[in-house]
Design an enzyme around this catalytic site. Structure first.
Site, mmCIF file in Angstrom:
data_model
loop_
_atom_site.group_PDB
_atom_site.id
_atom_site.type_symbol
_atom_site.label_atom_id
_atom_site.label_comp_id
_atom_site.label_asym_id
_atom_site.label_seq_id
_atom_site.Cartn_x
_atom_site.Cartn_y
_atom_site.Cartn_z
ATOM 1 N N ARG A 145 83.781 24.014 4.322
ATOM 2 C CA ARG A 145 83.993 24.474 3.008
ATOM 3 C C ARG A 145 85.607 24.439 2.796
ATOM 4 O O ARG A 145 86.269 24.056 1.808
ATOM 5 C CB ARG A 145 83.718 25.913 2.950
ATOM 6 C CG ARG A 145 82.251 26.076 2.578
ATOM 7 C CD ARG A 145 81.800 27.642 2.372
ATOM 8 N NE ARG A 145 82.119 28.227 3.578
ATOM 9 C CZ ARG A 145 82.345 29.530 3.714
ATOM 10 N NH1 ARG A 145 82.264 30.174 2.767
ATOM 11 N NH2 ARG A 145 82.515 30.033 4.665
ATOM 12 N N ASN A 190 78.550 28.220 1.169
ATOM 13 C CA ASN A 190 77.188 28.220 2.086
ATOM 14 C C ASN A 190 76.044 28.734 1.309
ATOM 15 O O ASN A 190 76.092 29.585 0.804
ATOM 16 C CB ASN A 190 77.645 28.893 3.266
ATOM 17 C CG ASN A 190 78.493 28.526 4.333
ATOM 18 O OD1 ASN A 190 79.054 27.195 4.136
ATOM 19 N ND2 ASN A 190 78.979 29.115 5.009
#
Length: 93
Positions: free
Chosen positions: A20, A38
């Site tokens: 990320r 996520n």
């Protein structure tokens, strides 16, 4: 130049490897707005909005495997219309 938004789901070893954060850095470098998040199934959801050419560059970066620590098995994407206006590129939890 046209502005577009996509939503993508990145599958593989993409959680716990800085995916990320690397996606956020790459998206900011390309001048995109959106987020990386996520998901419970182990994948990462990416929403990216901006100039079509820049969004395509991010999508290619995701499909090419993202950061070296990750292993991308597949990327599914489709056009997207976010419900709220996105400012910057964030990491969502």
């Amino acid at each position: 130049m046209s502005k577009i938004c996509i939503i993508a789901w990145v599958h593989g070893r993409v959680q716990g490897v800085g995916f990320r954060y690397s996606t956020q850095h790459e998206a900011q470098r390309l001048g995109l707005t959106g987020y990386a998040k996520n998901l419970d199934d182990g994948s990462v959801e990416v929403v990216a909005c901006g100039e079509a050419e820049q969004v395509e560059k991010l999508l290619k970066w995701l499909k090419d495997g993202g950061p070296r620590s990750a292993r991308v098995d597949r990327v599914l994407s489709e056009p997207h219309r976010p419900g709220d206006e996105l400012k910057g590129f964030s990491i969502r939890y």
